[in-house]
Write an enzyme that holds these catalytic residues in place. Sequence first.
Site, PDB file in Angstrom:
ATOM      1  N   SER A  93      37.109 -28.890 -30.489  1.00 44.39           N
ATOM      2  CA  SER A  93      37.830 -29.848 -29.643  1.00 44.39           C
ATOM      3  C   SER A  93      39.025 -29.163 -28.979  1.00 44.39           C
ATOM      4  CB  SER A  93      38.228 -31.066 -30.474  1.00 44.39           C
ATOM      5  OG  SER A  93      38.830 -32.045 -29.675  1.00 44.39           O
ATOM      6  N   HIS A 201      37.419 -38.409 -27.847  1.00 43.02           N
ATOM      7  CA  HIS A 201      35.996 -38.178 -27.596  1.00 43.02           C
ATOM      8  C   HIS A 201      35.194 -39.485 -27.584  1.00 43.02           C
ATOM      9  CE1 HIS A 201      36.850 -33.937 -27.894  1.00 43.02           C
ATOM     10  NE2 HIS A 201      37.418 -34.151 -29.062  1.00 43.02           N
TER      11      HIS A 201
END
Length: 316
Positions: A93, A201
């Site tokens: 990420s 996300h």
Amino acid sequence: MKIAVLFPGQGSQYLGMAQDFVQSKKECAGLMEMAEDTCDLKLQELCDQGPMEELTRATNLQPAITIANLICWQAFLDETKGEIEISSFAGHSLGEYSALYAAGVINAEDTMKLVSKRGALMEREGVKNPGGMRAVLGLEIETIEKIIEGYAGEGAVTAANHNTPQQVVISGSMDALDWVTELAEKEGGKVIALNVSVANHSPLVAEAVPDFQAFMADTDFNIPQIPVYFNVSADKETEPETMKGMMASQIASRVRWYEIISAMVDDGVDTFIEVGPKTVLKGMMRKITPKGTKVTSLQFDTPETLEKCLEKLRQQ
């Protein structure tokens, strides 16, 4: 020996991270200074003393973890002076920005500018669309996706991180998370709430994507000097504009970590080094690699652990 370097993202923070390197290495201190100037934040103080509530705000945390990663990487370069060949990079990420920096795609200042803006935009979306994230252990992603498909209530929920075969992070609005949690537990899964204030996300942060893409438009992206595996595709990419598009959509897209590590192993990687705070990614490694596949997992975030890491690499 084929080595991949991995960089952690949000959730790996602790007070004191990267401080030993800042105190002992001039280049590391210089990076911290640059980051403070670029982001207009007291990152040194935040990383060292917190308080933790301030450190964990997305707008502070994203630059703080990124500079800790960059400092650890600088310490590695100082100690190895190019003697250890790296075959590829990946970052979990937020950690993907550290990977882009290490691979020569973006420079240090731009790395910090991008993560600072990304953190601010994601915090903005978190305020507008409150939500959270939960780790589901013990269920495969297909089972979780099937449960999510059945949700017909308000808000949104999605499988945000596919970390290991039986560790999936769900992200979304609280009611939706509660609904999925109940069914996941009935299926035998264990659900753990994560200490985050934003549904990363997920569709809840999707409005940050176009704004971030516009902000990133003038940033120079270079072809990677060493391959990078991307979260959005779990594959390598070299075209600068495509990479920019992926980094923008990554905010609201799934982190395909399990697929990334599997692809690296398929490409012959047998040694992984987690560069940055804590051992979250190293801990996942045992659960990802198939039985019978021998891989070495290392990690460092202090001078002592770096020394041990280099000792093991030189023995192999």
